[in-house]
Design a protein around this motif. Structure first.
Motif, PDB file in Angstrom:
ATOM      1  N   ALA A  37     -15.295  72.412  48.854  1.00 13.63           N
ATOM      2  CA  ALA A  37     -16.475  72.137  48.152  1.00 13.63           C
ATOM      3  C   ALA A  37     -16.467  73.534  47.983  1.00 13.63           C
ATOM      4  O   ALA A  37     -16.719  74.039  48.363  1.00 13.63           O
ATOM      5  CB  ALA A  37     -17.319  71.386  48.780  1.00 13.63           C
ATOM      6  N   THR A  77     -22.178  72.265  41.662  1.00 13.14           N
ATOM      7  CA  THR A  77     -21.407  72.088  43.035  1.00 13.14           C
ATOM      8  C   THR A  77     -20.234  71.247  42.740  1.00 13.14           C
ATOM      9  O   THR A  77     -20.254  70.080  41.800  1.00 13.14           O
ATOM     10  CB  THR A  77     -22.176  70.514  43.600  1.00 13.14           C
ATOM     11  OG1 THR A  77     -23.427  71.291  44.541  1.00 13.14           O
ATOM     12  CG2 THR A  77     -21.500  70.188  44.877  1.00 13.14           C
ATOM     13  N   LYS A  91     -28.516  68.281  44.799  1.00  6.57           N
ATOM     14  CA  LYS A  91     -27.486  69.859  45.168  1.00  6.57           C
ATOM     15  C   LYS A  91     -26.993  68.853  44.936  1.00  6.57           C
ATOM     16  O   LYS A  91     -25.306  69.561  44.357  1.00  6.57           O
ATOM     17  CB  LYS A  91     -27.715  70.822  46.336  1.00  6.57           C
ATOM     18  CG  LYS A  91     -26.879  71.515  46.520  1.00  6.57           C
ATOM     19  CD  LYS A  91     -26.852  73.096  45.140  1.00  6.57           C
ATOM     20  CE  LYS A  91     -26.080  73.773  45.215  1.00  6.57           C
ATOM     21  NZ  LYS A  91     -26.417  74.649  44.454  1.00  6.57           N
ATOM     22  N   TRP A 147     -19.740  74.422  52.080  1.00  7.43           N
ATOM     23  CA  TRP A 147     -18.331  74.625  52.073  1.00  7.43           C
ATOM     24  C   TRP A 147     -17.113  73.830  52.393  1.00  7.43           C
ATOM     25  O   TRP A 147     -16.483  74.389  52.714  1.00  7.43           O
ATOM     26  CB  TRP A 147     -17.866  76.196  50.940  1.00  7.43           C
ATOM     27  CG  TRP A 147     -18.866  76.341  49.972  1.00  7.43           C
ATOM     28  CD1 TRP A 147     -20.018  76.413  50.339  1.00  7.43           C
ATOM     29  CD2 TRP A 147     -18.660  77.464  49.387  1.00  7.43           C
ATOM     30  NE1 TRP A 147     -20.518  78.078  49.030  1.00  7.43           N
ATOM     31  CE2 TRP A 147     -19.749  78.399  48.814  1.00  7.43           C
ATOM     32  CE3 TRP A 147     -17.392  77.681  48.309  1.00  7.43           C
ATOM     33  CZ2 TRP A 147     -19.673  78.559  47.389  1.00  7.43           C
ATOM     34  CZ3 TRP A 147     -17.182  78.857  46.881  1.00  7.43           C
ATOM     35  CH2 TRP A 147     -18.577  79.373  47.031  1.00  7.43           C
ATOM     36  N   VAL A 180     -20.086  75.358  46.734  1.00  2.45           N
ATOM     37  CA  VAL A 180     -21.309  75.057  46.684  1.00  2.45           C
ATOM     38  C   VAL A 180     -21.875  75.665  45.778  1.00  2.45           C
ATOM     39  O   VAL A 180     -22.935  76.954  47.317  1.00  2.45           O
ATOM     40  CB  VAL A 180     -21.667  74.206  48.171  1.00  2.45           C
ATOM     41  CG1 VAL A 180     -23.634  74.030  48.234  1.00  2.45           C
ATOM     42  CG2 VAL A 180     -21.031  73.133  48.639  1.00  2.45           C
ATOM     43  N   LEU A 239     -24.959  67.583  52.069  1.00  6.62           N
ATOM     44  CA  LEU A 239     -26.059  68.133  51.321  1.00  6.62           C
ATOM     45  C   LEU A 239     -26.590  67.215  50.402  1.00  6.62           C
ATOM     46  O   LEU A 239     -26.563  65.435  50.328  1.00  6.62           O
ATOM     47  CB  LEU A 239     -24.888  68.412  50.030  1.00  6.62           C
ATOM     48  CG  LEU A 239     -24.505  69.246  49.370  1.00  6.62           C
ATOM     49  CD1 LEU A 239     -23.250  69.349  48.051  1.00  6.62           C
ATOM     50  CD2 LEU A 239     -24.243  71.016  50.038  1.00  6.62           C
TER      51      LEU A 239
END
Ligand SMILES: Nc1nc2c(c(=O)[nH]1)N[C@H]1C(S)=C(S)[C@@H](COP(=O)(O)O)O[C@H]1N2
Ligand SMILES: [Mo]
Length: 369
Positions: A192, A171, A165, A202, A194, A161
């Motif tokens: 993750a 996130t 972000k 993710w 996102v 990322l």
């Protein structure tokens, strides 16, 4: 033909497990975990929280290693967010594209709880020179053996990322989905989330986070999950990021029969990337053009929006129902497929064809004896 294994889930691939939510059954704003689509590139690792650790290193002041309890004891964050696989809707590409032939169910909206990635990064102390944050999963394997796109031996599932972000409020590293611990398929013990980004960001089963000073050009970033961008001279590769603006019709389904004079509830969901959905419109092909659908429930950042439009067809015949979303960034769902998206980001309008039949007449049956 997809096989129906568990009631409800459509199996696109048995091993590794890839299953699709039957979008026509959409009813709730949150998709129950048992019905949530699964997208795995490798067999799901079976991790034991007792010996699982999260290692954070790279361009940081203090490399750290955390166990699950210490992550759970940090300040938690909870939000609802929709995740769409970038390959959702691939089956609608003409001519067909290689890859899993997802229809419209490689998408789902769930409640996620975890810690903001930013807080973990702050513990390690990100250096000034940092540009990206690489998330590495515990799953690995060889990809596309003997093909042009083969991986150089076994590789992990890993995506980066951009720093902005990674430290955003959208996130998190989640340990809970729909108020229960993550299941193995969805990334136990830590994945993750996102908000606003396609599913490949993710990363599930995270064990390792590396802060990078250069853009990451790993397999899932540069050889898969990219698109072409043409605005700077020659086309160049850009990794996929944000989801595209999109509305999908759950019901009626393709080929449904509706009855003249009877109100029918056209129903679906809409979502976008960083910006919220502003409007969903429906065109039923009865000459009255595009009309506003009703957006249901409240707007929540990064969650999807359910919508409905009540249509009472007046005349018998064949109709093509269309829906189209637009978002707060001014993006509108397009009519035609993209040429630069490889086999991803299918968000153009796909009509649902229905037949409107006359109201059933009462009649007396004749019996021939
Ligand atoms: N470690 C790992 N993370 C992963 C993947 C994977 O194969 N391995 N697939 C990604 C893709 S392409 C998608 S669309 C989402 C899907 O999340 P879900 O299976 O929980 O629905 O997970 C992402 N995270
Ligand atoms: Mo995906």
């Amino acid at each position: 033909m997809p096989t129906q294994e568990q009631p409800g889930l459509i199996v696109r691939q048995k091993s590794p497990e890839n299953t699709e939510f039957p979008f026509a059954s959409l009813s709730d704003w949150l998709i129950p975990t048992e019905l949530f689509f699964v997208r795995n590139h490798f067999p799901a690792p079976d991790l034991d929280a007792r010996d699982w650790r999260l290692r954070v290193d790279g361009a940081v002041e203090r490399p750290i290693e955390l166990d699950l309890d210490s992550i759970k004891s940090m300040r938690s964050a909870t939000f609802n967010a929709v995740v769409e696989c970038a390959g959702n809707g691939r089956v609608y590409y003409v001519p067909p594209k290689e890859g899993l032939q997802w229809q419209n169910g490689a998408v789902g909206n769930a409640a996620w709880t975890g810690v903001l990635l930013r807080e973990i990064l702050e513990m390690a102390g990100v250096r000034q020179t940092a540009r990206e944050v690489l998330l590495v999963g515990a799953d690995s394997g060889v990809v596309d053996t003997n093909r042009k796109t083969a991986s150089p031996g076994p590789i992990a599932f890993a995506r980066s990322l951009p720093l902005a972000k990674a430290v955003a409020d959208s996130t998190m590293l989640a340990y809970s989905m729909n108020d229960a611990p993550l299941t193995r398929e969805h990334g136990y013990p830590l994945r993750a989330v996102v908000g606003g980004w396609f599913g490949m960001a993710w990363v599930k089963w995270i064990t390792h986070i590396t802060v990078l000073e250069q853009p990451f050009l790993g397999y899932w970033q540069a050889r898969d999950y990219f698109r072409w961008e043409r605005n700077l001279g020659e086309p160049r590769l850009v990794p996929l990021t944000e989801m595209e603006v999109k509305a999908q019709i759950a019901r009626p389904v393709q080929g449904a029969r509706l009855i003249t004079g009877q109100p029918y509830r056209i129903f679906g969901a809409a979502w976008s990337g960083e910006a919220p959905i502003r409007q969903v419109q429906v065109c039923t092909g009865d000459g009255r053009g595009w009309r506003d659908a009703r957006l249901l429930e409240a707007e929540r950042p990064f969650a999807w929006r359910l919508w409905e439009y009540i249509w009472t067809p007046e005349d018998v015949g064949q109709y093509k129902l269309r829906c189209r979303a637009s978002d707060g960034a001014g993006r509108v769902q397009p009519d035609l497929q993209h040429s630069d998206f490889e086999s991803y980001g299918a968000n153009w309008i796909v009509p649902v064809e229905v037949t409107v039949v006359p109201e059933p007449q009462t009649y007396e049956a004749e019996f021939v004896i």
